[in-house]
Motif scaffolding. Structure first.
Motif, PDB file in Angstrom:
ATOM      1  N   GLU A  82      95.708  -4.037  59.246  1.00 53.27           N
ATOM      2  CA  GLU A  82      95.703  -3.213  58.042  1.00 53.27           C
ATOM      3  C   GLU A  82      94.585  -3.605  57.077  1.00 53.27           C
ATOM      4  O   GLU A  82      94.023  -2.753  56.379  1.00 53.27           O
ATOM      5  CB  GLU A  82      97.053  -3.319  57.332  1.00 53.27           C
ATOM      6  N   ASP A  83      94.257  -4.904  57.017  1.00 54.02           N
ATOM      7  CA  ASP A  83      93.257  -5.383  56.061  1.00 54.02           C
ATOM      8  C   ASP A  83      91.826  -5.312  56.585  1.00 54.02           C
ATOM      9  O   ASP A  83      90.873  -5.489  55.813  1.00 54.02           O
ATOM     10  CB  ASP A  83      93.567  -6.836  55.664  1.00 54.02           C
ATOM     11  N   ALA A  84      91.649  -5.058  57.884  1.00 54.67           N
ATOM     12  CA  ALA A  84      90.306  -4.992  58.460  1.00 54.67           C
ATOM     13  C   ALA A  84      89.536  -3.796  57.898  1.00 54.67           C
ATOM     14  O   ALA A  84      90.125  -2.776  57.525  1.00 54.67           O
ATOM     15  CB  ALA A  84      90.394  -4.897  59.977  1.00 54.67           C
ATOM     16  N   LYS A  85      88.225  -3.917  57.853  1.00 58.05           N
ATOM     17  CA  LYS A  85      87.392  -2.842  57.293  1.00 58.05           C
ATOM     18  C   LYS A  85      87.428  -1.597  58.179  1.00 58.05           C
ATOM     19  O   LYS A  85      87.393  -0.470  57.669  1.00 58.05           O
ATOM     20  CB  LYS A  85      85.958  -3.342  57.130  1.00 58.05           C
ATOM     21  N   VAL A  86      87.477  -1.809  59.499  1.00 61.70           N
ATOM     22  CA  VAL A  86      87.538  -0.700  60.455  1.00 61.70           C
ATOM     23  C   VAL A  86      88.543  -1.073  61.545  1.00 61.70           C
ATOM     24  O   VAL A  86      88.672  -2.253  61.899  1.00 61.70           O
ATOM     25  CB  VAL A  86      86.155  -0.422  61.103  1.00 61.70           C
ATOM     26  N   THR A  87      89.249  -0.078  62.076  1.00 61.48           N
ATOM     27  CA  THR A  87      90.244  -0.363  63.111  1.00 61.48           C
ATOM     28  C   THR A  87      90.066   0.532  64.337  1.00 61.48           C
ATOM     29  O   THR A  87      89.694   1.704  64.225  1.00 61.48           O
ATOM     30  CB  THR A  87      91.679  -0.182  62.570  1.00 61.48           C
ATOM     31  N   ILE A  88      90.363  -0.040  65.507  1.00 60.59           N
ATOM     32  CA  ILE A  88      90.272   0.660  66.794  1.00 60.59           C
ATOM     33  C   ILE A  88      91.569   0.443  67.557  1.00 60.59           C
ATOM     34  O   ILE A  88      92.124  -0.660  67.563  1.00 60.59           O
ATOM     35  CB  ILE A  88      89.069   0.144  67.625  1.00 60.59           C
ATOM     36  N   ASN A  89      92.036   1.490  68.221  1.00 63.03           N
ATOM     37  CA  ASN A  89      93.277   1.457  68.992  1.00 63.03           C
ATOM     38  C   ASN A  89      92.977   1.970  70.405  1.00 63.03           C
ATOM     39  O   ASN A  89      92.597   3.129  70.574  1.00 63.03           O
ATOM     40  CB  ASN A  89      94.314   2.330  68.255  1.00 63.03           C
ATOM     41  N   ILE A  90      93.149   1.104  71.417  1.00 62.37           N
ATOM     42  CA  ILE A  90      92.916   1.478  72.812  1.00 62.37           C
ATOM     43  C   ILE A  90      94.228   1.285  73.563  1.00 62.37           C
ATOM     44  O   ILE A  90      94.771   0.181  73.612  1.00 62.37           O
ATOM     45  CB  ILE A  90      91.796   0.621  73.449  1.00 62.37           C
ATOM     46  N   ASP A  91      94.742   2.369  74.157  1.00 58.15           N
ATOM     47  CA  ASP A  91      96.107   2.294  74.681  1.00 58.15           C
ATOM     48  C   ASP A  91      96.383   3.399  75.697  1.00 58.15           C
ATOM     49  O   ASP A  91      95.599   4.339  75.843  1.00 58.15           O
ATOM     50  CB  ASP A  91      97.085   2.412  73.505  1.00 58.15           C
ATOM     51  N   HIS A  92      97.562   3.277  76.368  1.00 63.13           N
ATOM     52  CA  HIS A  92      97.972   4.314  77.322  1.00 63.13           C
ATOM     53  C   HIS A  92      99.436   4.710  77.144  1.00 63.13           C
ATOM     54  O   HIS A  92      99.989   5.397  78.017  1.00 63.13           O
ATOM     55  CB  HIS A  92      97.716   3.844  78.767  1.00 63.13           C
TER      56      HIS A  92
END
Length: 316
Positions: free
Chosen positions: A97-107
């Motif tokens: 939540e606190d990161a400047k940018v977020t990425i989600n890789i999932d299935h």
């Protein structure tokens, strides 16, 4: 387009944190370790945070680098792997939540698309198989070490290539890994065949408690904290117990309840037509069509009644 964004954000970031779901399985650990080793190849400053994981996966390259908590309060980039919901980020959602940018890789089919950039394919049998495309886009040299991590996730989430979600690409990539020196036979044995004594003892307990309901279409069993303490169980020693019922002829849904500090963790597996992810979503969980889970904040009998009554509605 999303792959281009992911590459751009990774290239821009100096500090990166990798997170995965609580009680991580082989796909969670394998994809996280593959991403960690790949980002180190790009000379990034990376923290991989997993508080607890099974000894089974300690053979993976650089697993000793896994941390129990982050070294920074704010990272340039946070990457969540094999996690369908931010609530499942093993207690460390704050880093995401606190990161400047977020990425989600999932299935996971129940993924809530909780990041700035979401690369999710519910048709893929494992996050590790999706990650192959990501790493190729990043121009990562998939070494024997990275390949071993990827194979671990693929073997885990395909049940050793036997689940219906296994694709032609799964076998093609495995053959390619074999060609670059990954020991497929050894990885398969470590991930699926070697059991701890505690897992063996819990298996006996779970088997002895199995009940068959709805004319044998549902199998049900459970494990308590007392059981786990008695056999000195560690993280991951419950893995595979839910499949005991699934393998019995006539069973459509196998149910395992495992006692947790907050109640009972529910693991569901189905064989042919019941979408267990839909069932678990109703209780705040999620997962795949044939494999899903949730947490019920209640006692054993109430948990059993709630989950069995809902499963009954989906039987033919």
């Amino acid at each position: 387009m999303t792959l281009d964004n992911i590459r751009e954000e990774i290239n821009k970031a100096n500090t990166i944190v990798i997170l995965t779901h609580e009680t991580p399985d082989g796909d969670a650990i394998g994809s996280s370790m593959a991403m960690y080793n790949s980002l180190k190849q790009l000379n990034k400053e990376v923290d991989l945070i997993i508080p607890e994981y099974a000894d089974t996966f300690k053979f993976l390259p650089n697993s000793k680098e896994i941390k129990k908590e982050g070294r920074k309060d704010v990272y340039d980039l946070a990457i969540a792997l094999d996690c369908g919901d931010i609530k499942r980020l093993n207690g460390f959602a704050k880093y995401f939540e606190d990161a400047k940018v977020t990425i989600n890789i999932d299935h996971h089919s129940s993924n809530t698309m909780f990041a700035d950039y979401n690369f999710v394919n519910p048709d893929a049998p494992a996050t590790c198989q999706i990650l192959i495309l990501v790493l190729e886009h990043l121009k990562i040299n998939i070494t024997k070490e990275i390949g071993t991590c990827l194979l671990t996730g693929i073997i885990t989430d395909t049940g050793g290539f036997k689940y219906a979600a296994t694709t032609a690409e799964t076998f093609e990539f495995t053959a390619w890994l074999l060609g670059i020196g990954v020991n497929v036979a050894d990885t398969y044995k470590r991930v699926l065949e070697i059991k701890t004594r505690s897992n063996f003892e819990l298996t006996k307990i779970a088997e002895n408690r199995i009940e068959f309901l709805e004319e044998g279409k549902i199998s049900y069993t459970y494990i308590t904290k007392e059981d786990e303490n008695r056999v000195n169980a560690k993280q991951g020693d419950h893995e595979g117990l839910v499949n005991i019922g699934r393998e019995i002829k006539g069973v459509e849904v196998s149910v395992l309840l495992r006692e947790d500090k907050q109640g009972y963790k529910v693991s569901l597996r189905s064989n042919n037509y019941v979408n267990v992810a839909d069932i678990c979503v109703l209780f705040g969980g999620g997962g795949h069509i044939r494999a899903a889970g949730c947490l019920l904040h209640t006692n054993l009998q109430d948990a059993k009644d709630k989950i069995i009554n809902e499963i009954k509605k989906h039987l033919r």
